[in-house]
Each structure stands twice: as C-alpha cells, then as structure tokens.
Design a protein around this motif. Structure first.
Motif, PDB file in Angstrom:
ATOM      1  N   VAL A   1      17.210 -26.181 -20.385  1.00  0.00           N
ATOM      2  CA  VAL A   1      18.186 -25.475 -20.568  1.00  0.00           C
ATOM      3  C   VAL A   1      17.992 -24.137 -21.459  1.00  0.00           C
ATOM      4  N   VAL A   2      16.994 -24.356 -22.377  1.00  0.00           N
ATOM      5  CA  VAL A   2      16.524 -23.296 -23.065  1.00  0.00           C
ATOM      6  C   VAL A   2      15.820 -22.594 -22.187  1.00  0.00           C
ATOM      7  N   ILE A   3      14.861 -23.087 -21.590  1.00  0.00           N
ATOM      8  CA  ILE A   3      13.920 -22.320 -20.527  1.00  0.00           C
ATOM      9  C   ILE A   3      14.494 -21.564 -19.511  1.00  0.00           C
TER      10      ILE A   3
ATOM     11  N   ALA B   1       7.643 -32.394 -39.721  1.00  0.00           N
ATOM     12  CA  ALA B   1       6.625 -31.733 -38.715  1.00  0.00           C
ATOM     13  C   ALA B   1       5.745 -33.037 -38.494  1.00  0.00           C
ATOM     14  N   GLN B   2       5.766 -33.952 -39.069  1.00  0.00           N
ATOM     15  CA  GLN B   2       4.601 -35.139 -38.727  1.00  0.00           C
ATOM     16  C   GLN B   2       5.501 -36.236 -37.708  1.00  0.00           C
ATOM     17  N   LYS B   3       6.827 -36.147 -38.107  1.00  0.00           N
ATOM     18  CA  LYS B   3       7.656 -37.060 -37.307  1.00  0.00           C
ATOM     19  C   LYS B   3       7.803 -37.310 -35.783  1.00  0.00           C
ATOM     20  N   ARG B   4       7.851 -35.751 -35.142  1.00  0.00           N
ATOM     21  CA  ARG B   4       7.948 -35.974 -33.973  1.00  0.00           C
ATOM     22  C   ARG B   4       7.251 -34.646 -33.300  1.00  0.00           C
ATOM     23  N   PRO B   5       6.419 -34.683 -32.333  1.00  0.00           N
ATOM     24  CA  PRO B   5       5.702 -33.581 -31.933  1.00  0.00           C
ATOM     25  C   PRO B   5       6.750 -32.948 -30.786  1.00  0.00           C
ATOM     26  N   PHE B   6       6.509 -31.601 -30.589  1.00  0.00           N
ATOM     27  CA  PHE B   6       7.314 -30.981 -29.635  1.00  0.00           C
ATOM     28  C   PHE B   6       6.833 -31.387 -28.102  1.00  0.00           C
ATOM     29  N   VAL B   7       8.165 -31.590 -27.188  1.00  0.00           N
ATOM     30  CA  VAL B   7       7.676 -31.937 -25.844  1.00  0.00           C
ATOM     31  C   VAL B   7       7.351 -30.729 -25.433  1.00  0.00           C
ATOM     32  N   PRO B   8       6.548 -31.139 -24.052  1.00  0.00           N
ATOM     33  CA  PRO B   8       5.597 -29.958 -23.711  1.00  0.00           C
ATOM     34  C   PRO B   8       6.633 -28.609 -23.273  1.00  0.00           C
ATOM     35  N   MET B   9       7.741 -29.040 -22.594  1.00  0.00           N
ATOM     36  CA  MET B   9       8.463 -28.101 -22.323  1.00  0.00           C
ATOM     37  C   MET B   9       8.972 -26.782 -23.364  1.00  0.00           C
ATOM     38  N   VAL B  10       8.971 -27.186 -24.616  1.00  0.00           N
ATOM     39  CA  VAL B  10       9.194 -26.191 -26.012  1.00  0.00           C
ATOM     40  C   VAL B  10       8.087 -25.393 -25.842  1.00  0.00           C
ATOM     41  N   TRP B  11       6.865 -25.630 -25.614  1.00  0.00           N
ATOM     42  CA  TRP B  11       5.783 -24.831 -25.524  1.00  0.00           C
ATOM     43  C   TRP B  11       5.863 -23.564 -24.642  1.00  0.00           C
ATOM     44  N   LYS B  12       6.613 -24.027 -23.377  1.00  0.00           N
ATOM     45  CA  LYS B  12       7.031 -23.112 -22.461  1.00  0.00           C
ATOM     46  C   LYS B  12       8.007 -22.056 -22.909  1.00  0.00           C
ATOM     47  N   ALA B  13       9.100 -22.513 -23.386  1.00  0.00           N
ATOM     48  CA  ALA B  13      10.076 -21.935 -24.164  1.00  0.00           C
ATOM     49  C   ALA B  13       9.624 -21.059 -24.856  1.00  0.00           C
ATOM     50  N   ARG B  14       8.525 -21.369 -26.178  1.00  0.00           N
ATOM     51  CA  ARG B  14       7.969 -20.413 -26.910  1.00  0.00           C
ATOM     52  C   ARG B  14       7.344 -19.362 -26.227  1.00  0.00           C
TER      53      ARG B  14
ATOM     54  N   LEU C   1       7.666 -17.978 -23.402  1.00  0.00           N
ATOM     55  CA  LEU C   1       8.862 -17.022 -22.844  1.00  0.00           C
ATOM     56  C   LEU C   1       9.606 -16.272 -24.004  1.00  0.00           C
ATOM     57  N   TRP C   2       9.806 -16.874 -24.985  1.00  0.00           N
ATOM     58  CA  TRP C   2      10.291 -16.193 -26.384  1.00  0.00           C
ATOM     59  C   TRP C   2       9.203 -15.039 -26.797  1.00  0.00           C
ATOM     60  N   LEU C   3       8.126 -15.499 -26.779  1.00  0.00           N
ATOM     61  CA  LEU C   3       6.973 -14.291 -26.943  1.00  0.00           C
ATOM     62  C   LEU C   3       6.898 -13.277 -26.088  1.00  0.00           C
ATOM     63  N   GLU C   4       7.071 -13.507 -24.873  1.00  0.00           N
ATOM     64  CA  GLU C   4       7.232 -12.500 -23.811  1.00  0.00           C
ATOM     65  C   GLU C   4       8.430 -11.550 -24.013  1.00  0.00           C
ATOM     66  N   LEU C   5       9.595 -12.157 -24.239  1.00  0.00           N
ATOM     67  CA  LEU C   5      10.848 -11.357 -24.645  1.00  0.00           C
ATOM     68  C   LEU C   5      10.299 -10.371 -26.032  1.00  0.00           C
ATOM     69  N   HIS C   6       9.763 -10.958 -26.854  1.00  0.00           N
ATOM     70  CA  HIS C   6       9.202 -10.089 -27.980  1.00  0.00           C
ATOM     71  C   HIS C   6       8.544  -8.980 -27.708  1.00  0.00           C
ATOM     72  N   ARG C   7       7.552  -9.197 -26.883  1.00  0.00           N
ATOM     73  CA  ARG C   7       6.519  -8.142 -26.410  1.00  0.00           C
ATOM     74  C   ARG C   7       7.470  -7.024 -25.738  1.00  0.00           C
ATOM     75  N   ARG C   8       8.238  -7.448 -25.053  1.00  0.00           N
ATOM     76  CA  ARG C   8       9.005  -6.522 -24.073  1.00  0.00           C
ATOM     77  C   ARG C   8      10.071  -5.598 -25.013  1.00  0.00           C
ATOM     78  N   GLY C   9      10.092  -6.229 -26.456  1.00  0.00           N
ATOM     79  CA  GLY C   9      11.262  -5.533 -27.328  1.00  0.00           C
ATOM     80  C   GLY C   9      12.658  -6.050 -27.063  1.00  0.00           C
ATOM     81  N   GLN C  10      12.888  -7.143 -26.466  1.00  0.00           N
ATOM     82  CA  GLN C  10      14.076  -7.861 -26.030  1.00  0.00           C
ATOM     83  C   GLN C  10      14.715  -8.998 -27.345  1.00  0.00           C
ATOM     84  N   VAL C  11      13.456  -9.248 -27.951  1.00  0.00           N
ATOM     85  CA  VAL C  11      13.654 -10.023 -29.193  1.00  0.00           C
ATOM     86  C   VAL C  11      13.123  -9.516 -30.129  1.00  0.00           C
ATOM     87  N   ARG C  12      13.793  -9.371 -31.412  1.00  0.00           N
ATOM     88  CA  ARG C  12      13.422  -8.757 -32.708  1.00  0.00           C
ATOM     89  C   ARG C  12      12.485  -9.785 -33.375  1.00  0.00           C
ATOM     90  N   ASN C  13      12.728 -10.911 -33.519  1.00  0.00           N
ATOM     91  CA  ASN C  13      12.075 -11.749 -34.436  1.00  0.00           C
ATOM     92  C   ASN C  13      11.289 -13.048 -33.641  1.00  0.00           C
TER      93      ASN C  13
END
Length: 142
Positions: free
Chosen positions: A124-126, A68-81, A83-95
């Motif tokens: 690519v993930v986004i 966790a202390q070695k390398r922070p997330f690139v800003p785009m990972v937060w965007k992916a996060r 989107l992932w949470l939005e998919l969860h809110r919509r019921g398309q992602v369980r975890n």
C-alpha cells in the motif's frame, strides 16, 4: 542454575537499580526483603533473582526492548525507502529520514513502525509513493 539466565537477570537488576535511582541503602533493603540475610544480588539464587526483578516491576520499572533487533524490514520496505528518497531528490519530500517515511506509512496503513509492516501494508505504501512520483512536480509560485 542456568548461567545465561543468571547473567541476564543480574544485568537487568543493575540497570533497574540505576533507572529507579535507588541509592545503596534502598537497594540493599530490597535485596534483604527478598532474601533475608543477603546483601548482594550476586548472592541470590534463581528464584530470589526473579523475585527481586518482580519487586522492580512493582515499582514501575520495565526493561527496554531493542526494536531494531526484534524484526528486520520486509524487503518491500526497502523499495518504499528508495521511492521516498527519489521523491526527496525531486524536491517533493522535504525530510528524507526513516522517521518521516514511518509517519507517511502510518497515514497510509495505520502502522507507523516500518518493522511492523507486513507485505500487504508495505505494498500500500509503495503504491501510494508510485502515484506521488507520477504526479507533476509542484509549480513554482509567482
């Protein structure tokens, strides 16, 4: 002698002793093997501290790396996060966890540690998450 090196080396030695489950006589024997006549790691000079750590490495001990202390997330990972949470809110992602997003990223890019993603891989993930968001929601089974 570099005091910072000495402090860190002594801390590693005590952690290694615990993780290798060395009892006090075994530990003292290892110190004596590296520095005859010495019984405490506090008495060792810089070279002897290094030699004692080398002995622990020979026994298979490796210091843990705090990722966790070695390398922070690139800003785009937060965007992916997000989107992932939005998919969860919509019921398309369980975890909704970071670990689940990491597994998804590994399927998309081959890199499962989100801190290791470069901007292209995060893109690519986004894009995959955006396509998933644009799909119609699953219909309820009858």
């Amino acid at each position: 002698m570099d005091e910072e090196y000495r402090r860190r080396a002594l801390a590693k030695i005590h952690i290694a002793k615990k993780e290798l489950e060395l009892d006090e006589p075994e530990y003292r024997e290892m110190i004596a093997a590296v520095a005859p006549g010495k019984e405490s790691s506090g008495d060792l000079n810089e070279v002897e501290l290094h030699q004692l750590l080398d002995r622990f490495h020979e026994l298979g001990w490796r210091p843990r790396i705090r990722r966790a202390q070695k390398r922070p997330f690139v800003p785009m990972v937060w965007k992916a996060r997000n989107l992932w949470l939005e998919l969860h809110r919509r019921g398309q992602v369980r975890n909704p966890s970071w670990a689940a997003l990491g597994r998804f990223a590994k399927r998309m890019t081959g890199v499962g540690d989100l801190r290791q993603l470069n901007e292209r891989q995060a893109g690519v993930v986004i894009e995959a998450l955006k396509q998933w968001l644009n799909r119609p929601p699953p219909s309820p089974t009858s």
